[in-house]
Design an enzyme around this catalytic site. Structure first.
Site: not given
Length: 344
Positions: A151-153
């Site tokens: 998942i994104d930062k």
């Protein structure tokens, strides 16, 4: 003089950090501007310094920063040391472990933590913490220990990590076959009129901004992507939705909702950090900016994760609480909605 400056560089002791092939339709463009479109967290000054040092190659020839890139040119950045993401260092980073046995580990990732080392983020990542917590994690095809999805930062929420080669193969197949269960909570701009629906459209790298993903409805570009959603709460100028991922493309929820005109709240990369809906009153704009301060990231949380345990064959489902920054932002919108007499 130009020919002398464009001498070939021996690559024996240089390591490739980036490589891009210009598209067939590439208009002549300075190489420093070209690389700015591709390299995340790069600055033009850094690229120009790299070119000055002879580290920017076009078709294996060192070029100046004003060199014009043409169709099918191969642009590379080479340096005297290996890419930092190849030098994984174990770090004692606190991990919010939801579940762990000898086969898998489920982690609740906080917003702001990068999942794996990459350009500009070489330490403090989830992987750095995982390899400190667990020895001999299996690596995937990209040499990233334990990872079967990401998942994104600035997205918070649940991830499953494989602790063995068998678990990695088993989980990877589940994600490929779309038998996993993933629910996200997202706060998006605007009032979504339908109570539920499906967004479908191929997702691929944007042709205008290489740091964004874009939706290509005609199917000629990108990869097939499907997002199902259900409205949970309408809060005047924003809507809280639950998203179910049928596919798992990069930035899928962010790109899909932007495509239908409902960009995620405070999603800087996709333009959600501007006042996209609402009034022109100064007081309202100040309210929105206060919400941005409370939730300084895109309003997206990977809330629920379900998968079949590789060893037991049992379907396991995990749920996580919506983090405080998102809860506080929602509360501000609820208060605003209750006190507002304005219509949508």
């Amino acid at each position: 003089m130009q020919e002398e400056q464009n001498q070939d560089i021996e690559n024996d002791d240089l390591y490739e950090h980036y490589k891009f092939v210009a598209s067939d339709g590439q208009e002549p463009l300075r190489v420093d501007k070209f690389l700015m479109n591709f390299v995340e967290n790069a600055t033009r000054n850094k690229i120009q310094q790299a070119a000055k040092a002879g580290n920017v190659l076009v078709n294996d020839v060192a070029v100046k920063s004003n060199h014009k890139v043409k169709p099918k040119d191969i642009v590379r950045v080479v340096l005297s040391y290996p890419p930092a993401e190849n030098l994984l260092v174990a770090e004692d980073i606190p991990l919010d472990i939801v579940f762990e046995d000898d086969t898998v580990i489920v982690v609740n990732k906080p917003a702001g933590m990068v999942v794996h080392p990459g350009h500009g983020n070489y330490s403090g990542t989830l992987v750095n913490g995982l390899i400190h917590h667990i020895e001999n994690l299996p690596t995937n095809s990209n040499e990233r220990p334990g990872l079967v999805h990401r998942i994104d930062k600035d997205t918070s929420g649940l991830l499953v990590v494989a602790k063995s080669e068998f678990a990695m193969a088993h989980l990877s197949k589940q994600f490929f076959d779309r038998t996993t269960e993933r629910f996200y909570y997202a706060l998006v701009w605007g009032n979504i009129e339908e109570d539920e629906g499906t967004i479908e459209g191929n997702i691929g790298r944007s042709l205008k901004n290489r740091l964004q993903m874009a939706v290509f409805p005609d199917g000629d570009f990108g990869k097939h992507a499907v997002t199902h959603f259900k409205v949970l709460e309408r809060l005047t100028y924003v809507t809280l939705v639950r998203c179910k991922l049928e596919t798992g493309r990069t930035h899928q929820i962010r790109a899909h909702f932007k495509h239908i005109g409902h960009t995620l709240f405070n999603d800087e990369r996709y333009g959600g950090d501007a006042v996209l809906k609402g009034t022109t009153f100064t007081k309202y704009r100040q309210f929105v900016h206060n919400c941005f301060k409370v939730l300084p990231r895109q309003a997206l949380h990977a809330k629920t994760l379900g998968f079949t345990h590789p060893k037991t064959g049992k379907f396991m489902q995990f749920d996580s609480e919506v983090p405080k920054d998102m809860v506080d932002c929602l509360e501000k919108w609820r208060t605003y909605s209750e006190n507002s007499k304005e219509e949508f």
